[in-house]
Design a protein around this motif. Structure first.
Motif: not given
Length: 231
Positions: A74-100
């Motif tokens: 998850f990159t950007g821009g600044e991905p932490l502007l969308y933390v709840y979107f990312i949390n919901e995404f990772l609930e629906k798709l179980d993958m290893k993840s990196l935040i930049e």
């Protein structure tokens, strides 16, 4: 949940400790900073993003999964502007993840769930034309401490230019080591691109390493995807 998405694509991670790993990148639009070395300036502008739902992004990612994919970035821009979107995404798709991330949103960072790796950019005053504040660095340190407490895999990334002042660089790196009270956090020194601008400054790269090595676990890694001419 919706968010402005610039692009979703598969490529090779060219920076940091996951360098060489095949990843699927989700690039968000919008950023709270205006760094003068940004290599994706189009992602700063919210208008460059397409408003997509979590389900739509999940579907796009699923279409790109290949056997060699290691994780999602998850990159950007600044991905932490969308933390709840990312949390919901990772609930629906179980993958290893990196935040930049630029690390300036410690509270949002602490709200992240199911995250495996975090890359935090350490900013220097020279990275900004006129918008530097001490709060940027203070929040980066807060973010690093939160991640250390949560035992999440972390590393710092610090972009240097041929013009970077060595004494200022040392002050910042020393401050990071002192505030974190450990030398175990990896620091990636990333020479600015294009690498050709370093042709007459190669000795300075070794000086950056020697200085940083006194305070943190240091590596020097250029943007390898630029060499490969991939996104």
């Amino acid at each position: 949940m919706n968010a402005p998405i610039v692009e979703v694509f598969s490529s090779i991670q060219g920076e940091g400790l996951l360098i060489g790993r095949r990843q699927i990148f989700v690039r968000f639009a919008g950023c709270n900073l205006n760094c003068n070395y940004c290599d994706s300036p189009e992602s700063r502008d919210l208008s460059n993003g397409n408003i997509l739902s979590v389900d739509e992004v999940v579907d796009k990612v699923k279409e790109l999964i290949t056997p060699d994919v290691h994780s999602i970035s998850f990159t950007g821009g600044e991905p932490l502007l969308y933390v709840y979107f990312i949390n919901e995404f990772l609930e629906k798709l179980d993958m290893k993840s990196l935040i930049e991330t630029n690390g300036t949103f410690p509270n949002e960072l602490n709200s992240l769930k199911n995250i495996d790796y975090v890359s935090i950019d350490i900013k220097l005053k020279e990275h900004f034309t006129n918008s530097w504040t001490d709060e940027i660095f203070e929040n980066e340190i807060k973010s690093l401490k939160i991640l250390m407490e949560r035992n999440i895999n972390i590393y710092c990334k610090l972009v240097v230019l041929p013009s970077t002042d060595l004494s200022h660089f040392e002050n910042v790196v020393k401050d990071v080591g002192d505030k974190l009270q450990t030398k175990e956090i990896p620091l990636i020194i990333q020479p600015s691109s294009p690498i050709g601008t370093w042709k007459n400054h190669k000795d300075k790269l070794f000086k950056f390493l020697e200085i940083a090595g006194k305070y943190l676990d240091v590596l020097l890694i250029p943007q390898v995807h630029k060499y490969l001419d991939v996104e």
